[in-house]
Write a protein that holds these residues in place. Structure first.
Motif, PDB file in Angstrom:
ATOM      1  N   LYS A 122      47.056  38.680 -24.522  1.00 23.25           N
ATOM      2  CA  LYS A 122      46.306  37.829 -25.436  1.00 23.25           C
ATOM      3  C   LYS A 122      45.927  36.528 -24.741  1.00 23.25           C
ATOM      4  CE  LYS A 122      48.714  39.593 -29.521  1.00 23.25           C
ATOM      5  NZ  LYS A 122      49.594  39.257 -30.670  1.00 23.25           N
ATOM      6  N   ASP A 250      43.195  36.165 -29.536  1.00 23.49           N
ATOM      7  CA  ASP A 250      41.942  35.433 -29.402  1.00 23.49           C
ATOM      8  C   ASP A 250      40.864  36.244 -28.693  1.00 23.49           C
ATOM      9  OD1 ASP A 250      41.945  32.696 -30.501  1.00 23.49           O
ATOM     10  OD2 ASP A 250      43.738  32.462 -29.278  1.00 23.49           O
ATOM     11  N   ASN A 251      41.272  37.327 -28.040  1.00 21.31           N
ATOM     12  CA  ASN A 251      40.309  38.178 -27.328  1.00 21.31           C
ATOM     13  C   ASN A 251      40.399  39.610 -27.845  1.00 21.31           C
ATOM     14  OD1 ASN A 251      42.928  38.125 -26.335  1.00 21.31           O
ATOM     15  ND2 ASN A 251      42.354  38.717 -24.267  1.00 21.31           N
ATOM     16  N   PRO A 252      39.882  39.875 -29.055  1.00 20.66           N
ATOM     17  CA  PRO A 252      39.981  41.221 -29.627  1.00 20.66           C
ATOM     18  C   PRO A 252      39.269  42.288 -28.814  1.00 20.66           C
ATOM     19  CG  PRO A 252      38.494  39.857 -30.928  1.00 20.66           C
ATOM     20  CD  PRO A 252      39.167  38.950 -29.956  1.00 20.66           C
ATOM     21  N   ALA A 253      38.425  41.892 -27.869  1.00 25.03           N
ATOM     22  CA  ALA A 253      37.759  42.882 -27.023  1.00 25.03           C
ATOM     23  C   ALA A 253      38.752  43.632 -26.141  1.00 25.03           C
ATOM     24  CB  ALA A 253      36.709  42.200 -26.147  1.00 25.03           C
ATOM     25  N   ARG A 254      39.979  43.119 -26.017  1.00 28.53           N
ATOM     26  CA  ARG A 254      40.996  43.815 -25.225  1.00 28.53           C
ATOM     27  C   ARG A 254      41.426  45.124 -25.886  1.00 28.53           C
ATOM     28  NH1 ARG A 254      46.573  42.786 -26.402  1.00 28.53           N
ATOM     29  NH2 ARG A 254      46.820  41.966 -28.507  1.00 28.53           N
ATOM     30  N   ARG A 342      35.799  44.209 -33.993  1.00 27.21           N
ATOM     31  CA  ARG A 342      34.846  44.498 -32.934  1.00 27.21           C
ATOM     32  C   ARG A 342      33.590  43.639 -33.091  1.00 27.21           C
ATOM     33  NH1 ARG A 342      33.472  50.654 -32.128  1.00 27.21           N
ATOM     34  NH2 ARG A 342      32.867  50.362 -34.313  1.00 27.21           N
ATOM     35  N   ALA A 345      34.509  40.260 -31.848  1.00 30.44           N
ATOM     36  CA  ALA A 345      34.536  40.196 -30.387  1.00 30.44           C
ATOM     37  C   ALA A 345      33.135  40.102 -29.807  1.00 30.44           C
ATOM     38  CB  ALA A 345      35.260  41.425 -29.824  1.00 30.44           C
ATOM     39  N   GLN A 346      32.186  40.809 -30.416  1.00 25.75           N
ATOM     40  CA  GLN A 346      30.796  40.758 -29.938  1.00 25.75           C
ATOM     41  C   GLN A 346      30.194  39.389 -30.166  1.00 25.75           C
ATOM     42  OE1 GLN A 346      29.004  43.993 -32.073  1.00 25.75           O
ATOM     43  NE2 GLN A 346      29.829  45.570 -30.720  1.00 25.75           N
ATOM     44  N   ASP A 348      31.882  36.604 -30.128  1.00 29.60           N
ATOM     45  CA  ASP A 348      32.525  35.666 -29.220  1.00 29.60           C
ATOM     46  C   ASP A 348      32.002  35.784 -27.797  1.00 29.60           C
ATOM     47  OD1 ASP A 348      34.018  34.676 -31.261  1.00 29.60           O
ATOM     48  OD2 ASP A 348      35.798  35.907 -30.826  1.00 29.60           O
ATOM     49  N   GLN A 349      31.414  36.939 -27.452  1.00 32.99           N
ATOM     50  CA  GLN A 349      30.916  37.114 -26.092  1.00 32.99           C
ATOM     51  C   GLN A 349      29.709  36.222 -25.863  1.00 32.99           C
ATOM     52  OE1 GLN A 349      30.072  41.245 -25.653  1.00 32.99           O
ATOM     53  NE2 GLN A 349      32.213  41.840 -25.409  1.00 32.99           N
TER      54      GLN A 349
END
Length: 353
Positions: A122, A250-254, A342, A345-346, A348-349
């Protein structure tokens, strides 16, 4: 002349409160060295300089990324290093190879090289980390408030008759209000001492209640601002949203897939077949706080969501047990929540220029 390929270094780190132990291996699996550095910003810099001095650093395998290794992970991420989360060795491995900090650090490096460590830690550097801190404070305040009112009721069990009869049978709200207004007077009798103790506990209960209200308001504000789509899901309030966000980080893309998130929440089906019986059971692993959050959403929908009630009736008619139906519902909710995460996460990118 033979061309010497530069070493590609994999570093494993065994983290502790005050010191971190690191071990490095090259691309051929050869040991390059072991070092110890303090768990501070200066120590993190020493570890990075040491690793770069051995060759090109490919990856770091860090134990305890959510506790003692959190600071190191943030430092390495800020310096564009690839960091993977490593679990501690299992008991069988420890029995075969022994236990020491250099051994654990070297095992972390070998785990990364073997491809067994693939989890991204995380980030712990954004709104979700703020939510996690507030949630810890709120949980401890709720627990302490419950302990305070339980102590009041325990004291009243064997309190002097005049005090017990005065406060007996009251609801918790009225009990705390009247207990906070007690006047013990001179401290020269057991009754006065008991009244002072009860009044002190009641004041503590009220103070903790004010803290809980403040923390709940902040959680409500942060979760609405950071994940409005999650809060829009039926049955999701501030506390449930906070638990699910903390689970994702904080980085759900993981989270690379819906099945991975379901396993993380402990809602993935576990096969429990034997002989001619083919069935699945509840998963008792994963993040139990996230699992409890999904369970609370299911309970709300069982009361207020007609499609959920219809689903339960249909599955009950098919012979499913209540536990099996709840497992299926939580698995569906994991799919619904993952879709929202998801999208988050998109968003936040960073957008391409």
């Amino acid at each position: 002349m033979a061309y010497l390929e530069p070493a590609r270094v994999t570093v494993g780190v065994d983290t502790h409160k005050h010191l971190h132990v690191a071990a490095a291996r090259d691309q051929l699996g050869r040991r390059l060295g072991v070092t110890i550095a303090p768990a501070s910003r200066a120590g993190y810099g020493e570890l990075l300089d040491w690793a770069r001095g051995l060759g090109e650093v490919e990856a770091w395998g860090v134990e305890g990324t959510g506790s003692y290794g959190a600071g190191l992970v943030r430092f390495l991420a800020a310096h564009s290093q690839r960091v993977l989360e490593v679990n501690r060795p299992d008991r069988a491995t420890r029995r075969r190879f022994g236990k020491s900090d250099p051994v654990d650090a070297d095992a972390a490096a070998r785990t990364v090289q073997a491809g067994e460590a693939t989890g991204v830690p995380k980030a712990q550097n954004g709104t979700v980390e703020m939510v996690r801190s507030l949630r810890v404070a709120r949980q401890t305040a709720v627990k302490a408030r419950t302990q305070a009112v339980n102590a009041i009721k325990a004291l009243l069990v064997n309190a002097p008759a005049e005090l017990r009869e005065r406060l007996d049978g009251l609801s918790t709200t009225r009990l705390v209000r009247q207990a906070a207004a007690l006047d013990p007077g001179d401290m020269d009798t057991p009754t006065a001492a008991c009244m002072l103790a009860v009044r002190s506990l009641a004041a503590r209960y009220q103070q903790l209640g004010a803290e809980i209200q403040l923390l709940t308001r902040e959680l409500d504000r942060l979760t609405l601002r950071h994940a409005p789509g999650l809060r829009a899901v039926l049955g999701v309030g501030p506390e449930v949203a906070a638990e699910l966000l903390v689970c994702a980080g904080d980085n759900p893309a993981r989270l690379h897939s819906e099945a991975a998130f379901a396993a993380l929440c402990g809602t993935s089906p576990v096969e429990a077949s034997s002989g001619k019986t083919r069935r699945h059971r509840l998963n008792r692993g994963g993040d139990r706080h996230a699992n409890a959050a999904l369970h609370r959403i299911v309970i709300v929908r069982l009361r207020w969501h007609q499609p959920t009630r219809d689903y339960v009736a249909r599955r009950t008619a098919e012979g499913k047990t209540k536990k099996e139906i709840l497992r299926c519902l939580k698995r569906y909710l994991a799919r619904e929540v993952f879709a929202v995460l998801r999208q988050l996460a998109q968003q936040d990118q960073p957008t391409a220029a």
